[in-house]
Motif scaffolding. Sequence first.
Motif, mmCIF file in Angstrom:
data_model
loop_
_atom_site.group_PDB
_atom_site.id
_atom_site.type_symbol
_atom_site.label_atom_id
_atom_site.label_comp_id
_atom_site.label_asym_id
_atom_site.label_seq_id
_atom_site.Cartn_x
_atom_site.Cartn_y
_atom_site.Cartn_z
ATOM 1 N N ASP A 6 2.667 8.683 -1.156
ATOM 2 C CA ASP A 6 1.997 7.450 -1.343
ATOM 3 C C ASP A 6 2.438 6.935 -2.594
ATOM 4 O OD1 ASP A 6 0.591 5.264 -1.607
ATOM 5 O OD2 ASP A 6 -1.326 6.199 -1.095
ATOM 6 N N LEU A 7 3.213 5.778 -2.517
ATOM 7 C CA LEU A 7 3.685 5.409 -3.927
ATOM 8 C C LEU A 7 3.069 4.416 -4.461
ATOM 9 C CD1 LEU A 7 7.576 5.260 -3.352
ATOM 10 C CD2 LEU A 7 6.454 6.839 -4.801
ATOM 11 N N SER A 8 1.837 4.116 -3.768
ATOM 12 C CA SER A 8 0.794 3.311 -4.655
ATOM 13 C C SER A 8 0.101 3.619 -5.617
ATOM 14 C CB SER A 8 -0.281 2.473 -3.390
ATOM 15 O OG SER A 8 -1.012 3.845 -3.193
ATOM 16 N N THR A 9 0.209 4.962 -6.135
ATOM 17 C CA THR A 9 -0.345 5.466 -7.290
ATOM 18 C C THR A 9 0.807 6.023 -8.142
ATOM 19 O OG1 THR A 9 -0.561 7.630 -6.523
ATOM 20 C CG2 THR A 9 -2.418 6.000 -5.882
ATOM 21 N N THR A 66 12.938 4.415 -0.910
ATOM 22 C CA THR A 66 11.638 4.369 -0.742
ATOM 23 C C THR A 66 11.377 3.508 0.358
ATOM 24 O OG1 THR A 66 10.893 2.626 -2.208
ATOM 25 C CG2 THR A 66 11.163 4.973 -3.244
ATOM 26 N N LEU A 118 4.535 -3.920 0.068
ATOM 27 C CA LEU A 118 3.514 -4.314 1.027
ATOM 28 C C LEU A 118 3.094 -5.840 1.015
ATOM 29 C CD1 LEU A 118 0.460 -3.466 2.245
ATOM 30 C CD2 LEU A 118 -0.373 -3.699 -0.108
ATOM 31 N N ASP A 137 0.664 -3.032 -7.754
ATOM 32 C CA ASP A 137 0.899 -1.626 -7.825
ATOM 33 C C ASP A 137 1.918 -1.068 -6.933
ATOM 34 O OD1 ASP A 137 -1.261 -1.304 -9.439
ATOM 35 O OD2 ASP A 137 -2.583 -0.031 -8.146
ATOM 36 N N ILE A 138 2.063 -1.540 -5.867
ATOM 37 C CA ILE A 138 3.120 -0.769 -4.773
ATOM 38 C C ILE A 138 4.365 -1.677 -5.009
ATOM 39 C CG2 ILE A 138 2.238 -2.105 -2.802
ATOM 40 C CD1 ILE A 138 4.241 1.231 -2.364
ATOM 41 N N ASN A 139 4.281 -2.904 -5.223
ATOM 42 C CA ASN A 139 5.397 -3.794 -5.167
ATOM 43 C C ASN A 139 6.172 -4.048 -6.693
ATOM 44 O OD1 ASN A 139 4.929 -4.240 -2.832
ATOM 45 N ND2 ASN A 139 4.245 -6.535 -2.904
ATOM 46 N N ARG A 173 -3.638 -3.610 -5.436
ATOM 47 C CA ARG A 173 -2.855 -2.748 -4.502
ATOM 48 C C ARG A 173 -1.412 -3.388 -4.532
ATOM 49 N NH1 ARG A 173 -3.518 -3.183 1.286
ATOM 50 N NH2 ARG A 173 -4.357 -5.463 1.478
ATOM 51 N N ARG A 183 4.655 7.124 3.812
ATOM 52 C CA ARG A 183 3.138 8.043 3.933
ATOM 53 C C ARG A 183 3.033 8.666 5.074
ATOM 54 N NH1 ARG A 183 -0.405 2.809 2.845
ATOM 55 N NH2 ARG A 183 1.308 2.192 4.028
ATOM 56 N N SER A 239 4.894 0.564 -9.130
ATOM 57 C CA SER A 239 5.499 1.804 -9.037
ATOM 58 C C SER A 239 7.068 1.831 -8.895
ATOM 59 C CB SER A 239 5.076 2.298 -7.335
ATOM 60 O OG SER A 239 4.015 2.557 -7.400
#
Length: 263
Positions: A69-72, A16, A99, A118-120, A115, A43, A123
Motif C-alpha cells: 500500500d503506497l498511501s503510507t 507503481t 487515486l 498522500d497517494i498522489n 488520502r 494493493r 508517496s
Amino acid sequence: MLDTLFSMNGKVCVVTGGSSGLGSYMARGFLEAGAERVYVTARSAETLEAKAQELSAIASGECIPLVGDLSTIAGVEALASHLAEREQHIDVLVNNAGLGTGGAFDKMSVVDWDRTMDINTRSPLFLTQALLGLLKARATVDAPSSVIFISSVAASEIFAHVMAYSTSKKAVEHLTPQIALALADDHIRVNAIAPGRFFSEMTRGAWKDPEAESYKAELQRLPAHRYGDMHDIAGVAIMLCSRAGAYFTGEVLNVDGGHRLRR
Ligand SMILES: NC(=O)c1ccc[n+]([C@@H]2O[C@H](COP(=O)([O-])OP(=O)(O)OC[C@H]3O[C@@H](n4cnc5c(N)ncnc54)[C@H](OP(=O)(O)O)[C@@H]3O)[C@@H](O)[C@H]2O)c1
C-alpha cells in the motif's frame, strides 16, 4: 538507428499501480521494448499476480509483482526495501499509482484531502527519495536513469468539484522540474506525463456504455475524438525512458489528445 532508439533492452523498471490501467499499459510497453525485469506494485495481490503472469508471457523479460500500500510512508519504505533486497540498481521508476477523488467543496473532508495528497503527491516524492541509491547506482551521462511522475489533465483545469485531485496533480507538475534539478548531477532524468481521458478502472464509469449520450458527447468535445489507450501512454513512456527521450528532463508532457485546448 530505429532498432536502438526506442529500446529498453536490459533495463530494470518499477511501475507503481501496475496491476491495471495506465500502469499496466506502461509495464507491458517496457517489456515489449526489451526490459529485463519490470516490477509492478498494487494493493490487491490477486489482480497484481494475474497481471504479472499475463505480462511475463508477452515478452522475454519478467514481470514481478510486489504487493503493498503506497498511501503510507511505511508502505513506501517497505517497497523500497523489498526492491533493495532484489536489485543492485534500477533504471526506471514510474510513479503511477494514484487515486481519483471528487465532490462538492462544502463536503470535502480532511480525510479525503489527506488520502488524495498522500497517494498522489507525497508517496511519489518519498518513493523517489527512498530509491535514490538504486536509481543512482548505474546511472551515467550516456545511460541516465529515468523517473516518470504521472500527473493529469486535471492539473491544467479549474474545477469546482475535483479540488484535491487537481491540486495533488498540479503539485506533481511543480515538483517535477525541482526534483529533476536536484537529481541532475546523479544522471537521473525526471519528467511527468499528464494524461487526458484514458480507458482504465478509474474512468470506467464514463466509458463502460459506449452508447451513453454522456460518453458520445465527451468524444465529440475531445479534439482527438477518442479516449487514450495503451499505445498512447506506453509510446510516450518508452520514449521518455529510452535513448529517444534522453534529452528530456524536468518536462511535463501533456498526452491528452488536445483535451486541455477545448473544455
Ligand atoms: N485514466 C485516466 O483517464 C487518467 C487520466 C489522468 C491521470 N491518470 C492517472 O494515472 C494513474 C493511474 O490511474 P488509472 O486510471 O490507470 O487507474 P486504475 O486503473 O484505477 O489503476 C490504479 C492503480 O493504482 C493502484 N493503487 C491504487 N491505490 C494504491 C495504493 N494506495 N497503493 C498502491 N497501489 C495503489 C491500483 O491497484 P490496487 O487498487 O490493487 O492498489 C491500480 O494498480 C493515476 O495516477 C491517475 O491519477 C489517469
